[in-house]
Design an enzyme around this catalytic site. Structure first.
Site, short mmCIF file in Angstrom:
data_model
loop_
_atom_site.label_atom_id
_atom_site.label_comp_id
_atom_site.label_asym_id
_atom_site.label_seq_id
_atom_site.Cartn_x
_atom_site.Cartn_y
_atom_site.Cartn_z
CG ASP A 148 -10.12 -5.72 0.51
OD1 ASP A 148 -10.99 -4.98 0.91
OD2 ASP A 148 -9.12 -6.06 1.17
NE ARG A 158 -3.14 -8.90 1.43
CZ ARG A 158 -3.88 -8.38 0.44
NH1 ARG A 158 -4.93 -7.64 0.74
NH2 ARG A 158 -3.58 -8.58 -0.81
CE1 TYR A 201 -9.39 -1.43 3.68
CE2 TYR A 201 -9.89 -3.77 3.92
CZ TYR A 201 -9.53 -2.70 3.12
OH TYR A 201 -9.31 -2.87 1.79
N PRO A 261 -14.08 0.77 1.97
CG PRO A 261 -12.30 0.57 3.45
CD PRO A 261 -13.24 1.57 2.86
#
Lengths: 633, 633
Positions: free
Chosen positions: B50, B248, B256, B337
């Site tokens: 990440d 991103r 996720y 995560p």
């Protein structure tokens, strides 16, 4: 009979100092075929030009070069004035900011050796496979007399004969041959070949100005001194004369001393061989040690660099010949070091010329656009020389002390305040012309059309990330059209914005009118829409999709989510709830401002100096290179 | 009989992911001889870990790597929560800052592909001539049982057998040979070899924690959606399950999804081959498309990267064996995560270990210093796992809707607020130990001893240039001693400062006690003096010259000359008119605070974990390499 090779190039740049290298790297980035030649064997390694002022750092930033520059440069935030005290020695009479331009993004000046600054541009050129050819001198220059050839966009009407010298260092690289000359046919030639410009002389352009020459000593060294302000910019007026101290990188300072007791002959010459660095520093009448009394000044480490030179304030009578050959930098203007503008003025000449040359070479604009280079930069140079003349006079004149007439400290300080925008470069203002239309100035009351666009923080609509507007305006040769739509949750504003978006894309609209067929829609115009909607409410879908080449082009004026920046963009620009359209030229200067519902005014502005795309001669490769550049930026 | 080559190295790092590369580049910079091996053929190219949190960006900055990271990374300033609305679809219930740590220098998180982040460290290593050896695996590891050898600073007590694999890509580079193994004798070995760490297993270190495994799907792709917040961090609680969206670089997002309906067998395994990216995205029970209703979600461009994995919350029972072999990163801690901490935790392990290894290898400190690595980082890992467990439980639990028990939005948000300092990394606090002495906390009331030092702007005394303190505290393995002298125009404070300066340089004083003979005076301690004197009055000559290794080490707390920054350093640190001494560890964490007239307390602090220089075994090269590093920084 020996054979002289001939070749063609779009732009031939003569001289690889700051002006020539800046121009070359800007053009090479834009995909223009450029050659650069310089008569020197090698790069300079120490000394030479001064620091960069706030606007020049902003310009470097627009080419992505500011970070590297700033990582090495010394910063000058502060200045002090010293004047004669009651006991005859100097004393500090003022302490304050070196830069007084409140909108400067970088509120300081910064110094770095000229070689390092030149290195920035050489490295940038190298990224695109270009390099300086040296030592090479021009020996003949001829501009075609054929008016058709001069007006053609495909001709190469300037013929330059270049001669490659044998250098000491490069000797083994250059095969000795009888004929080391070549002929280059160029679309455009730029003489960035310094104060004694061969190009200027060949074009028979006069230098105009008073003949008041002054002789200056300059020395870069690591001082040993008890002057507390040795690490800030100091102007020192003593009863023995005046000098200036400029902090440099590491432990170095630069000392400027006007050598009032060294005299030039009638031809403006003096015997430099009799002078050395100690004639600048060491005690004798009118030398730095004496001027600094009661503070000590000496040195033990070797002198880094020094020179003595004579200078007058002069401006070239023209900056171009037939809009095919141009001069830039010291070739156009000479002045004393006092204003500290040398390298700034040179690089700004090139910054002004680069986008105009690129626009004409890409056939976005007819050659007449190039006329504005002379117009804008000669006006600036004249202001610079006038400023320098006043400053230099004040500097030479003895300060007023008890029982001694002279310049008061207040007069000097007032003068500086008056010219502060000019000195920082932030206040440099181009006069109205085809590319600077001031008629809409009431629509953005705090923006000055003809000056560089104000910085300001806005938030990206999609994610509330704060951006400095200047970071969104790279020097990529495109016009930036800022659409300040104000509050688009208000139906009146939304309707205006929708109408604008529709008109923009009409067959005769701004985009199709000027963007060459087959080129990407944003090849010439980069459209950035800045609304004024709360970050929590704003959505990308509120912006007409025709305005957004990408979701990242939608912004809003609001405080950042962490509350540290932003929220005053409209207020700082002086733009009302009605919004406005702001055209930012490729060099970052405000070209015009129009009402949000008056796209016709924007079309009319560009009609004056851009070429409708129907008239463009197809030239393969240009679109591709533009694409490549945009991808890289 | 085949010959197996043997060699020695100071540190052998096994694994070239973020933890291993970070550690290796930090040690290589410090002049330590390091080898790094990795079993992978090539670098990873997409996907994986990440983003980086604010503290991790600060850490990168301390190594001079933040600018390059930030120039490429996507920034996350904002987050939104979505919860079930009255009609069953999701609706936004909160919008706010992603980072709530008010002192964060970078008030955002930032994402970049793991390969690019690894590239930062690989490039940094390459500057010093080091590179990853791959594909190479360890096949045996043996720690000497000889206590003398273990305690010696010159021994190489860890023996590792390495085997070079034939890779597909590198096959032609590796000559096929019968014996592709070698023996490396290392002073220290670090296993940064991931969740299935071979080093950890070889050392027979257990992973401790609940066996609650969860199966996660992760996919990086360019979404087509009408969800307005697709470019910010979103936590989505729907009646169909929960997912998270992380923006991103470029047009990509990361999604996720906890695959609640995929079940692992008793051994914690599931059949990954039956799953694909569409099992994460596309509509079916508990998939993202369903969770996002009424918003659409699809894609047309190829999936950038995806994976499905199973994870439990576990921490290694020890982070080292005999203080000679260490584990770092995923080898020490596994977690979901959801907390988004993976790469941050791994790099912070290495950051914590690097200076300790360097200090011991340079013989500044005895090996016992290394015990604090396990102490500090295992405590942190346990907190991380506890945090993740709570978070993951909340995440899986269905949200409360009308007529449906569950987690309320308020509960979730409160939890986040509670852990915000932990999530940003800014609030990570090391417990009291030999290197963290909290007894002086009342002397700097707003500084938390054991946390990273607060950023703050101070002015250089010589020139009033503003500096961010963090920029003066590079990760150069030195302790930074900040002497906050307060107002040294006050004779009382000046007297204390003079006395401190004298004591510092006495034969048994701090500097001579710990700095090896022949090393530069500032080899171990970098002294920065920060007064509180008006910038117009302050002079470098007011600071005792013994405190200044260079004029640039004198600072003052005042507003910058342009008025934009500074002037609240003492106030923000909570330091009174009496001043204080603050010791900042090489990793940027506050180690202790003492009164300005209590240098004895500082001496006592260092006595606990530094080695008096009289006990140092001379090792050639160390001083020289230190000099080289300081010169480079």
């Amino acid at each position: 009979m020996s054979y002289t090779p001939e070749s063609q190039v779009e732009v031939l740049v003569i001289g690889a100092g700051p002006a020539g290298l800046f121009l070359s790297s800007a053009l090479v980035r834009a995909g223009i075929r450029v050659r650069v030649v310089d008569k020197k064997d090698t790069r300079v390694t120490t000394g030479h030009a001064d620091g960069l002022h706030p606007r020049t750092i902003e310009i470097l930033q627009s080419y992505g070069l500011a970070d590297r520059f700033l990582s090495k440069a010394a910063q000058i935030h502060t200045m002090a004035y010293y004047n004669p005290g009651p006991d005859g020695g100097i004393e500090r009479t003022e302490f304050g900011p070196f830069v007084r331009a409140p909108t400067a993004r970088y509120p300081f000046a910064a110094t770095l050796p000229q070689s390092d600054i030149e290195g920035l541009f050489r490295d940038e050129m190298a990224k695109y496979g270009a390099q300086v050819e040296q030592p090479v001198v021009p020996v003949a220059l001829e501009i075609s007399q054929d008016e058709n050839e001069l007006q053609s966009s495909t001709s190469y009407p300037v013929k330059v004969t270049l001669k490659r010298l044998n250098s000491n260092e490069g000797a083994e690289l250059v095969a000795p041959r009888d004929n080391n000359t070549e002929i280059v046919r160029a679309k455009y030639v730029v003489g960035a070949d310094g104060a004694h410009s061969w190009v200027r002389k060949t074009l028979e352009i006069d230098m105009i100005g008073e003949s008041m020459n002054s002789i200056w000593g300059v020395v870069d060294f690591a001082p040993e001194t008890d002057l507390p302000d040795i690490r800030i910019y100091c102007t020192i007026h003593s009863i023995h004369g005046s000098c200036a101290i400029i902090p440099r990188e590491g432990d170095l300072i630069r000392l400027y001393v006007q050598l009032a007791d060294v005299e030039a002959d009638q031809n403006g010459r003096f015997d430099k061989s009799k002078l050395g660095p100690d004639d600048i520093i060491k005690a004798s009448h009118s030398r730095a040690q004496k001027m600094l009394h009661p503070y000590k000044l000496s040195y033990t480490k070797p002198i880094d660099w020094w020179t003595v030179y004579i200078i007058g304030q002069r401006v070239a009578s023209a900056f171009s010949a037939k809009n095919r050959v141009f001069i830039a930098g010291d070739a156009c203007h000479t002045h004393s070091p006092k204003a500290g503008q040398g390298m700034n003025a040179s690089m700004s000449d090139s910054h002004n010329l680069a986008w105009k040359l690129a626009s004409v070479l890409r056939q976005w604009a007819p050659p007449s656009l190039l006329t504005t280079y002379d117009l804008e930069r000669r006006q600036y140079a004249q202001e610079l020389i006038d400023f320098d003349r006043i400053l230099a006079k004040l500097f030479v004149t003895k300060p007023m002390t008890e029982g001694n007439e002279g310049v008061t400290h207040e007069e000097f300080a007032q003068m500086r305040t008056k010219f502060t925008g000019f000195m920082s470069g932030i206040g440099i203002e181009y006069q109205p012309s085809t590319i600077t239309n001031v008629s809409g100035s009431s629509l953005a009351t705090k923006l000055i059309i003809g000056q560089r666009i104000l910085p300001g923080v806005i938030l990206q609509a999609a994610n509330a990330r704060p951006y400095e507007l200047h970071d969104l305006l790279p020097s990529d040769m495109r016009f930036k059209i800022l659409i300040l739509s104000a509050d688009i949750t208000n139906p009146r504003q939304k309707a205006k914005l929708d109408a604008l978006a529709t008109r923009l894309h009409q067959p005769a609209g701004l985009l199709r009118r000027f963007t060459p067929l087959g080129a990407p829609k944003d090849a010439i115009f980069d459209i950035i829409t800045i609304a004024r909607v709360d970050k929590e409410l704003v959505k990308v879908s509120m912006y007409p999709s025709q305005l957004l080449s990408h979701w990242s082009k939608a912004y809003t004026d609001d405080r950042s989510i962490c509350g540290r920046v932003g929220g005053s963009f409209y207020a700082n620009y002086g733009v009302s709830d009605d919004g406005a359209i702001i055209v930012c030229r490729p060099d970052g200067y405000v070209g015009m401002v129009a009402a949000l519902d008056d796209l016709a005014a924007v079309e009319g502005y560009f009609d004056k100096f851009l070429r409708p795309c129907s008239k463009v001669t197809p030239v393969s490769g240009l679109v591709a290179s533009q694409e490549k550049i945009l991808g890289r930026l």
